[in-house]
Scaffold this motif. Structure first.
Motif, PDB file in Angstrom:
ATOM      1  N   GLY B 119     109.082 -36.731  76.098  1.00 20.26           N
ATOM      2  CA  GLY B 119     110.227 -37.741  76.061  1.00 20.26           C
ATOM      3  C   GLY B 119     110.256 -37.728  74.792  1.00 20.26           C
ATOM      4  N   ASP B 120     110.510 -37.413  74.424  1.00 17.14           N
ATOM      5  CA  ASP B 120     110.363 -36.994  72.928  1.00 17.14           C
ATOM      6  C   ASP B 120     112.168 -38.044  72.727  1.00 17.14           C
ATOM      7  OD1 ASP B 120     108.213 -37.348  70.902  1.00 17.14           O
ATOM      8  OD2 ASP B 120     108.265 -35.283  71.901  1.00 17.14           O
ATOM      9  N   ALA B 126     113.083 -49.581  73.091  1.00 14.69           N
ATOM     10  CA  ALA B 126     112.425 -49.947  73.242  1.00 14.69           C
ATOM     11  C   ALA B 126     110.745 -49.251  73.451  1.00 14.69           C
ATOM     12  CB  ALA B 126     112.115 -51.066  73.596  1.00 14.69           C
ATOM     13  N   GLY B 127     110.403 -49.505  73.133  1.00 18.54           N
ATOM     14  CA  GLY B 127     108.735 -48.681  73.917  1.00 18.54           C
ATOM     15  C   GLY B 127     108.343 -47.888  73.246  1.00 18.54           C
ATOM     16  N   ARG B 128     107.569 -46.594  73.857  1.00 16.29           N
ATOM     17  CA  ARG B 128     107.223 -45.804  73.235  1.00 16.29           C
ATOM     18  C   ARG B 128     107.199 -44.446  73.810  1.00 16.29           C
ATOM     19  NH1 ARG B 128     102.513 -44.611  75.288  1.00 16.29           N
ATOM     20  NH2 ARG B 128     101.330 -45.910  75.751  1.00 16.29           N
ATOM     21  N   THR B 129     106.483 -43.486  73.584  1.00 13.93           N
ATOM     22  CA  THR B 129     107.397 -42.093  74.743  1.00 13.93           C
ATOM     23  C   THR B 129     105.704 -42.133  75.683  1.00 13.93           C
ATOM     24  OG1 THR B 129     106.442 -40.417  72.910  1.00 13.93           O
ATOM     25  CG2 THR B 129     108.498 -40.737  73.250  1.00 13.93           C
ATOM     26  N   LEU B 130     105.287 -40.936  76.407  1.00 10.85           N
ATOM     27  CA  LEU B 130     104.207 -41.138  77.517  1.00 10.85           C
ATOM     28  C   LEU B 130     103.109 -40.429  76.276  1.00 10.85           C
ATOM     29  CD1 LEU B 130     105.638 -39.254  80.150  1.00 10.85           C
ATOM     30  CD2 LEU B 130     105.172 -41.900  79.611  1.00 10.85           C
ATOM     31  N   ARG B 131     102.287 -41.117  76.600  1.00 17.17           N
ATOM     32  CA  ARG B 131     100.730 -40.908  75.412  1.00 17.17           C
ATOM     33  C   ARG B 131      99.477 -40.430  76.446  1.00 17.17           C
ATOM     34  NH1 ARG B 131     100.250 -45.876  71.485  1.00 17.17           N
ATOM     35  NH2 ARG B 131     102.017 -45.672  70.313  1.00 17.17           N
ATOM     36  N   GLN B 132      99.635 -39.660  77.754  1.00 14.64           N
ATOM     37  CA  GLN B 132      98.843 -39.905  78.548  1.00 14.64           C
ATOM     38  C   GLN B 132      99.440 -39.300  79.842  1.00 14.64           C
ATOM     39  OE1 GLN B 132      96.450 -43.391  79.155  1.00 14.64           O
ATOM     40  NE2 GLN B 132      97.656 -43.591  80.781  1.00 14.64           N
ATOM     41  N   ASN B 133      99.064 -38.128  80.072  1.00 10.61           N
ATOM     42  CA  ASN B 133      99.485 -37.013  81.231  1.00 10.61           C
ATOM     43  C   ASN B 133      99.503 -38.315  82.742  1.00 10.61           C
ATOM     44  OD1 ASN B 133      96.861 -37.533  82.137  1.00 10.61           O
ATOM     45  ND2 ASN B 133      96.732 -34.851  82.619  1.00 10.61           N
ATOM     46  N   VAL B 143     117.194 -49.320  85.076  1.00  9.59           N
ATOM     47  CA  VAL B 143     116.640 -50.172  86.671  1.00  9.59           C
ATOM     48  C   VAL B 143     116.089 -50.950  86.724  1.00  9.59           C
ATOM     49  CG1 VAL B 143     114.250 -48.676  87.750  1.00  9.59           C
ATOM     50  CG2 VAL B 143     115.604 -47.342  86.935  1.00  9.59           C
ATOM     51  N   GLY B 144     115.796 -51.807  85.598  1.00 12.83           N
ATOM     52  CA  GLY B 144     115.165 -53.416  86.141  1.00 12.83           C
ATOM     53  C   GLY B 144     113.979 -53.372  85.414  1.00 12.83           C
ATOM     54  N   LEU B 145     113.536 -52.651  85.386  1.00 10.92           N
ATOM     55  CA  LEU B 145     112.034 -53.034  84.911  1.00 10.92           C
ATOM     56  C   LEU B 145     112.077 -53.551  83.666  1.00 10.92           C
ATOM     57  CD1 LEU B 145     110.332 -49.785  86.547  1.00 10.92           C
ATOM     58  CD2 LEU B 145     110.167 -51.870  87.640  1.00 10.92           C
ATOM     59  N   TYR B 146     111.140 -53.905  82.888  1.00 12.64           N
ATOM     60  CA  TYR B 146     110.810 -54.481  81.247  1.00 12.64           C
ATOM     61  C   TYR B 146     109.421 -53.899  80.972  1.00 12.64           C
ATOM     62  CZ  TYR B 146     107.564 -58.003  83.979  1.00 12.64           C
ATOM     63  OH  TYR B 146     106.993 -58.402  84.415  1.00 12.64           O
ATOM     64  N   LEU B 147     109.653 -53.605  79.535  1.00 17.54           N
ATOM     65  CA  LEU B 147     108.739 -52.967  78.745  1.00 17.54           C
ATOM     66  C   LEU B 147     107.104 -54.264  79.433  1.00 17.54           C
ATOM     67  CD1 LEU B 147     108.635 -50.730  76.669  1.00 17.54           C
ATOM     68  CD2 LEU B 147     107.971 -52.687  75.172  1.00 17.54           C
ATOM     69  N   GLY B 148     106.016 -52.871  79.251  1.00 16.10           N
ATOM     70  CA  GLY B 148     105.144 -53.678  79.795  1.00 16.10           C
ATOM     71  C   GLY B 148     104.612 -53.683  81.476  1.00 16.10           C
ATOM     72  N   GLU B 149     105.784 -53.651  82.487  1.00 14.26           N
ATOM     73  CA  GLU B 149     105.821 -54.267  83.970  1.00 14.26           C
ATOM     74  C   GLU B 149     104.898 -53.288  84.498  1.00 14.26           C
ATOM     75  OE1 GLU B 149     109.439 -54.980  85.231  1.00 14.26           O
ATOM     76  OE2 GLU B 149     108.488 -55.920  87.254  1.00 14.26           O
ATOM     77  N   ARG B 150     104.380 -53.449  85.379  1.00 12.72           N
ATOM     78  CA  ARG B 150     104.015 -52.275  86.105  1.00 12.72           C
ATOM     79  C   ARG B 150     104.182 -52.123  87.526  1.00 12.72           C
ATOM     80  NH1 ARG B 150      98.545 -51.281  83.968  1.00 12.72           N
ATOM     81  NH2 ARG B 150      98.064 -51.136  86.381  1.00 12.72           N
ATOM     82  N   CYS B 151     104.444 -51.006  87.879  1.00 18.51           N
ATOM     83  CA  CYS B 151     105.469 -50.955  89.664  1.00 18.51           C
ATOM     84  C   CYS B 151     104.495 -49.951  90.122  1.00 18.51           C
ATOM     85  CB  CYS B 151     106.219 -49.331  89.471  1.00 18.51           C
ATOM     86  SG  CYS B 151     107.356 -49.975  90.374  1.00 18.51           S
ATOM     87  N   VAL B 160     104.985 -49.371  82.508  1.00 18.90           N
ATOM     88  CA  VAL B 160     106.683 -48.905  81.923  1.00 18.90           C
ATOM     89  C   VAL B 160     106.451 -48.792  80.652  1.00 18.90           C
ATOM     90  CG1 VAL B 160     108.232 -49.340  81.040  1.00 18.90           C
ATOM     91  CG2 VAL B 160     107.794 -49.894  83.680  1.00 18.90           C
ATOM     92  N   VAL B 161     106.166 -47.511  79.561  1.00 18.41           N
ATOM     93  CA  VAL B 161     105.619 -47.800  78.227  1.00 18.41           C
ATOM     94  C   VAL B 161     107.069 -47.207  77.045  1.00 18.41           C
ATOM     95  CG1 VAL B 161     103.620 -46.441  78.773  1.00 18.41           C
ATOM     96  CG2 VAL B 161     104.929 -45.579  78.101  1.00 18.41           C
ATOM     97  N   GLY B 162     108.286 -47.255  77.948  1.00 16.35           N
ATOM     98  CA  GLY B 162     109.042 -47.038  77.416  1.00 16.35           C
ATOM     99  C   GLY B 162     110.445 -47.077  78.186  1.00 16.35           C
ATOM    100  N   ILE B 163     111.614 -47.935  77.119  1.00 20.25           N
ATOM    101  CA  ILE B 163     112.706 -48.401  78.111  1.00 20.25           C
ATOM    102  C   ILE B 163     114.030 -46.992  76.854  1.00 20.25           C
ATOM    103  CG2 ILE B 163     114.397 -50.137  78.621  1.00 20.25           C
ATOM    104  CD1 ILE B 163     112.706 -50.884  79.557  1.00 20.25           C
ATOM    105  N   THR B 164     114.857 -47.274  78.127  1.00 15.39           N
ATOM    106  CA  THR B 164     115.853 -45.546  77.497  1.00 15.39           C
ATOM    107  C   THR B 164     116.908 -46.542  77.960  1.00 15.39           C
ATOM    108  OG1 THR B 164     116.125 -44.785  79.482  1.00 15.39           O
ATOM    109  CG2 THR B 164     113.993 -43.801  77.852  1.00 15.39           C
ATOM    110  N   ALA B 165     118.043 -46.648  77.421  1.00 13.85           N
ATOM    111  CA  ALA B 165     119.695 -46.719  77.607  1.00 13.85           C
ATOM    112  C   ALA B 165     120.574 -45.849  77.898  1.00 13.85           C
ATOM    113  CB  ALA B 165     120.487 -47.604  76.060  1.00 13.85           C
TER     114      ALA B 165
END
Ligand code: ATP
Ligand code: MG
Lengths: 235, 403
Positions: B119-120, B126-133, B143-151, B160-165
């Protein structure tokens, strides 16, 4: 001031409409006004006074007859002999019964604009406008908008504007109708003073017989016919 | 003396109100243009940012955006072996609508081919790209989710490890990115009961099957998850994206892949065209038409306003003529006011738009060319619509000053 006629009309006739609706508002009206002369134009309502005044004011062309102003033939029948708007700007000052100031300009700006239109620089126009307002006794209201002035003050500003470009003729149509008799008398005397001091030919349409003493000549109209009247004694 | 200015100063409140009115009208015209661009922009956003040269899709389909496309996963390996191909990735993409924290959550799920794609290329704010598969997601802020939210999606819970615009699907839904495996898990999720029923049905089919009669141990497999059944292929992917190696001949690569009988190929540009001319075409044309109509309405309204403004001044104009003002002065008065209102209206529209448009549910994109075009149109409208007033003013007789 030089001798010679400020206004000379010859057999001015105006016919409004045609056929059934034809109205002969003015017939063979002839008038001569010298520079420095103040003429009154009397007559009942509908007799053709305004028709005559607007004809020599070059805003209502006659059906036939001619108008000379300052010795220059400007109207020959309905045909203009010059650019009328430019001619008006340079030679004719108007004052009318109802307020005819531009509502969005202050008193001094109303005078100033007439001068600027005639090519005076804004700076010098403002100075001269102030002098005129002073001359007419309304300098203290110079920055007031027309709506903030009394009827008499408005009329004096209108006179100041009429004088702005040192016209050869001043035409006034019932300028005192909205004023009380005292104010009316003052405005009439003002015309006389301007005519005499600045050498302009002045024609004033009036119903007000009390102020006739200020006039040099009196014309009367009835049913479109004009005749030179007797100069009334006293006022 | 500037008469236009003096008049405006005199009736400032009225002018200001008129300018605000015109401004709001122009803002809507501007917004329509922005919505139009937004639809175009959203439609091609993913395609533009995903960075690929060739799309391989199911034969004779216009997928994967315009219609459903299914290709086998091993197509990735086949494509990789074509000379000149730098990378081949699977494209997994589908839209879901789920409940989360009591509200409805609509999003498009995009699968990233772990580990080549983490996802580079995503526009992270905010946050980061994926670190695990597994079990991580990058979500668009719309979408309305916040960083760190679990869904919880399907059976698994994602963090949620990263947020895009501005990562938005062509229908305006926010995009979430997970690994391809996760994306497929989300897509093909079935309930436990459905799985149990399917396993039972499978076992029943097996008992009747000749294959199981010969190989009784096969029946053991019927109890396992579907993707572990040896006889069944892995879930298919929507398309395969190929990036051509630098220096390689893209045309040659395309020609080779186009020769395969089970797939069709599209270039980046033809995918873009498919989207613009296909999926969002009607919406785009609809907005475009409304925009044209609105511009016409704005022109008429402005003409009426400017005409009324002139009518209100007709006495003053007659008076100006009486005292000998040339036509240029009168023309100037009307034109300057028209331009003043037009320009002020435009400025108000622009700044109002800057405040209001970001709150719209979909993107409103103000493009410079559109802004300049609208400014030109406003100027033309201002001048054209004052013609009506000028026509009236030039016909007025100085006599009317006396009446
Ligand atoms: N535009 C016009 N069209 C037709 N008839 C007109 C027009 N203007 C004036 N008249 C007629 O011409 C005649 C003279 O009108 P005018 O306005 O000159 O009279 P007046 O002497 O100024 O009257 P008042 O003292 O009431 O102002 C009247 O019968 C009037 O109805
Ligand atoms: Mg009259």
């Amino acid at each position: 001031m030089h001798d010679g006629f400020a206004i000379e009309t010859h057999s001015l006739t105006k016919v409004y409409g045609s056929g059934n609706t034809e109205v002969i508002a003015m017939h063979d009206a002839t008038m001569t006004v010298r520079r420095g002369e103040v003429a009154a134009l009397l007559g009942p309502s509908g007799s053709g006074k305004s028709t005559f005044l607007t004809a020599i004011g070059l805003i209502n062309p006659p059906t036939s007859g001619s108008v000379k102003i300052d010795g220059q033939l400007v109207m020959d029948g309905p045909a203009s002999q010059t650019n009328l708007r430019t001619f008006r700007r340079k030679h004719i000052g108007f004052v009318f019964q109802k307020s005819n100031l531009i509502p969005f300009l202050s008193a001094i700006e109303n005078v100033q604009i007439a001068m600027e239109l005639n090519g005076t620089t804004p700076r010098s126009a403002r100075k001269q406008a102030m002098e005129l307002l002073d001359y007419l006794g309304v300098a203290d209201r110079a920055d007031g908008l027309p709506t903030a002035l009394s009827g008499g003050q408005q009329q004096r500003v209108a006179v100041a504007r009429a004088l702005a470009n040192k016209p050869s003729i001043i035409l006034a149509d019932e300028p005192t109708a909205a004023l009380d008799s005292h104010r009316g008398q003052q405005v009439m005397e003002l015309f006389a003073r301007v005519a005499h001091e600045q050498g302009a030919g002045v024609v004033v349409v009036t119903h007000d017989h009390r102020s006739l003493s200020v006039f040099d000549t009196i014309y009367e109209m009835e049913d479109g016919l004009m005749r030179k009247g007797e100069k009334a004694e006293g006022g | 003396m500037n008469l236009a200015y003096k008049d405006i100063r005199h009736s400032f409140g009225r002018f200001a109100l008129t300018a605000v009115g015109i401004g709001m009208l122009l803002m809507i015209v501007m917004g329509m243009g922005g919505i139009y661009r937004g639809i175009e922009g959203d439609a091609t956003l993913l395609i533009n940012s995903i960075g690929t040269d060739i799309w391989i899709v199911q034969r004779d389909t216009r997928g994967p955006f315009a219609e459903v496309s299914r290709v086998p996963t091993n197509l990735v390996d086949r494509a990789s072996t074509v000379p000149g191909v730098a990378t081949a990735r699977e494209f997994v993409y589908h839209t879901i609508q789920r409940e989360h924290a009591g509200k409805s959550l609509r999003m498009s799920v995009l699968g990233l081919s772990w580990p080549t794609d983490k996802g580079d290329w995503l526009p992270l704010v905010a946050g980061r790209t994926l670190r695990q598969n597994h079990y991580e997601m990058i979500a668009d802020k719309s979408v309305g989710l916040y960083l760190g939210e679990r869904c919880k999606l399907g059976k698994d819970t994602y963090t949620v490890v990263g947020i895009t615009a501005n990562m938005i699907s062509s229908s305006g839904d926010g995009i979430i990115a997970v690994t391809v495996d996760d994306a497929q898990a989300i897509q093909f999720d079935t309930t436990g009961e459905a799985v149990r029923l399917e396993r039972a049905a499978r076992a029943a089919r097996g008992v009747r099957s000749e294959l199981v009669a010969k190989q009784p141990s096969m029946l053991d497999f019927a109890d396992r998850p579907a993707n572990e059944l040896p006889a069944l292929a892995r879930p298919q992917v929507s398309a395969v994206m190929v990036r051509v190696a630098p220096g390689a001949d893209a045309q040659a690569v395309s020609d080779i892949i186009a020769g395969w009988g089970d797939v069709s190929i599209f270039s980046q540009q033809s995918q873009r065209d498919l989207l613009i001319k296909g999926t969002v075409d009607r919406a785009r044309r609809q907005i475009g038409l409304i925009r044209v109509l609105l511009t016409g309405v704005a022109a008429i309204v402005m003409a009426l306003i400017l005409y009324t403004l002139t009518l209100d001044k007709i006495h003053s104009i007659a008076l100006l003529k009486l005292i000998g003002a040339p036509n240029t002065v009168i023309l100037g008065l009307i034109l300057q006011q028209a331009l003043f209102l037009g320009v002020l209206g435009y400025v108000i529209a622009y700044f109002l738009g800057q405040k209001i448009f970001p709150n719209f549910p979909r993107r409103v994109i103000l493009v410079n060319t559109d802004l300049i075009q609208l400014a030109g149109i406003v100027l033309i409208i201002s001048v054209a619509s004052s013609l009506l007033g000028i026509w009236k003013a030039l016909r007025v007789s100085p006599n009317e000053a006396i009446g």
